[in-house]
Design an enzyme around this catalytic site. Sequence first.
Site, PDB file in Angstrom:
ATOM      1  N   ALA A  11      12.811   0.742 -25.926  1.00 46.12           N
ATOM      2  CA  ALA A  11      11.579   0.185 -25.780  1.00 46.12           C
ATOM      3  C   ALA A  11      11.150   0.341 -27.180  1.00 46.12           C
ATOM      4  O   ALA A  11      10.995   1.583 -27.783  1.00 46.12           O
ATOM      5  CB  ALA A  11      10.868   0.067 -24.768  1.00 46.12           C
ATOM      6  N   LYS A  18       7.442  -5.810 -23.186  1.00 50.46           N
ATOM      7  CA  LYS A  18       8.407  -4.632 -22.779  1.00 50.46           C
ATOM      8  C   LYS A  18      10.104  -4.920 -21.983  1.00 50.46           C
ATOM      9  O   LYS A  18       9.594  -5.678 -21.422  1.00 50.46           O
ATOM     10  CB  LYS A  18       7.373  -4.360 -22.201  1.00 50.46           C
ATOM     11  CG  LYS A  18       6.265  -3.532 -21.766  1.00 50.46           C
ATOM     12  CD  LYS A  18       6.172  -2.205 -22.988  1.00 50.46           C
ATOM     13  CE  LYS A  18       5.208  -2.104 -22.987  1.00 50.46           C
ATOM     14  NZ  LYS A  18       4.668  -2.200 -24.681  1.00 50.46           N
ATOM     15  N   ASP A  19       9.894  -4.332 -22.439  1.00 47.06           N
ATOM     16  CA  ASP A  19      11.929  -4.519 -21.658  1.00 47.06           C
ATOM     17  C   ASP A  19      11.943  -4.507 -19.887  1.00 47.06           C
ATOM     18  O   ASP A  19      11.104  -4.309 -19.057  1.00 47.06           O
ATOM     19  CB  ASP A  19      13.201  -2.844 -21.951  1.00 47.06           C
ATOM     20  CG  ASP A  19      13.131  -3.132 -23.495  1.00 47.06           C
ATOM     21  OD1 ASP A  19      12.899  -3.890 -23.444  1.00 47.06           O
ATOM     22  OD2 ASP A  19      13.191  -2.049 -23.640  1.00 47.06           O
ATOM     23  N   ARG A  20      13.113  -4.941 -19.563  1.00 47.38           N
ATOM     24  CA  ARG A  20      13.579  -5.810 -17.754  1.00 47.38           C
ATOM     25  C   ARG A  20      13.782  -4.784 -17.413  1.00 47.38           C
ATOM     26  O   ARG A  20      13.153  -3.948 -16.471  1.00 47.38           O
ATOM     27  CB  ARG A  20      14.462  -6.574 -18.267  1.00 47.38           C
ATOM     28  CG  ARG A  20      14.724  -6.979 -16.705  1.00 47.38           C
ATOM     29  CD  ARG A  20      15.946  -8.176 -16.883  1.00 47.38           C
ATOM     30  NE  ARG A  20      16.462  -8.095 -15.064  1.00 47.38           N
ATOM     31  CZ  ARG A  20      17.522  -8.939 -14.984  1.00 47.38           C
ATOM     32  NH1 ARG A  20      18.164  -9.875 -15.979  1.00 47.38           N
ATOM     33  NH2 ARG A  20      18.186  -8.830 -13.430  1.00 47.38           N
TER      34      ARG A  20
END
Length: 351
Positions: free
Chosen positions: A349, A75-77
């Site tokens: 994402a 999962k993205d930041r």
Amino acid sequence: MSVPSAFGAPVLAARIRVAPEDFRVEELPAFEPSGSGEHLLLEVEKRGLNTAFVAARLARWAGIPEAGVGHAGLKDRHAVTRQRFSLHLPKKQAPDLDALQVEGLRVLEVAWHGRKLQRGALAGNRFELVLREVAGDRAAIEERLARIATRGVPNAFGEQRFGHGGGNVGKALAMFAQEGRGRRMGRNQRAMLLSAARSALFNQVLAARVADGSWDRGLEGEVWMLAGSRSVFGPEPWGEALAARLAAFDIHPSGPLWGRGELRSQGACRALELAALADAEALALREGLERAGLAQERRALRVRPAGLAWEWLDAATLRLAFALPPGSYATAVLAQLGEVTDAAGVAGAGA
């Protein structure tokens, strides 16, 4: 390799991820915890933190190697995300939650389970996205969203597969050249570049299928993929039964994830795939993937966002909500609307 629009000209321009809360992702679990075992399952919500960072901090908190931490997807930041992690604790003693002090991270649920959480062990991801500074005709935007809800979108790999500026494909080519001279890259870096090479070839075939309008209808010699699985069948003669299953989204046309072995497709489908991958770069990527030992696989060419809904928060702010299966990307949906600029400077994402 970008995939062209399947629905005509763009209908909007907008910005996303002006704040992390504009990009919310929730993993949809594939199973319920067993309630016993050596693996502590944590469901967490994180803001401004990527999966690798959280996994490392959880390992440190639990006093275990990072290899003992499992997660189903990356999962993205620059988002607010909910996902599961598993921690291998053979003594079956949970660390003190109060000692887990990480800004932007909170634990939602804790349970024991008998197995490590494996990559891909999720039913999908639910997205809630806020587009800001939306420019475009509202009626045209809503008409496009209705078409997407009905037909789905081309199931393209997202830009994050290819690194900053798409550089991972060039790095994969360089890696293949080095391996031809007996030099081998580290395991994790190698896996990332192999994935980028495969994804680029798939997107190249998908772009050709979008260009000829066959991305959601199939061709002679098609290999069909069962919805919700990686199982494939065909080619087989076209008939009413196949047409009904295609219309019901029970099956999807598929494209190659390149590797060793013969393409399963035949006829017009096979000819298109080979023609789309006949340029010099594609041939080099194909050869490198075959040498790396990957086997031919398939991926669905289309994906339909489940439960697609939208709401105008004001005249220039649009909220979208939908769910996607594992391995599909929210950016594939946004790309079919128009030019959506990522204010965080990163790709969207998917997991």
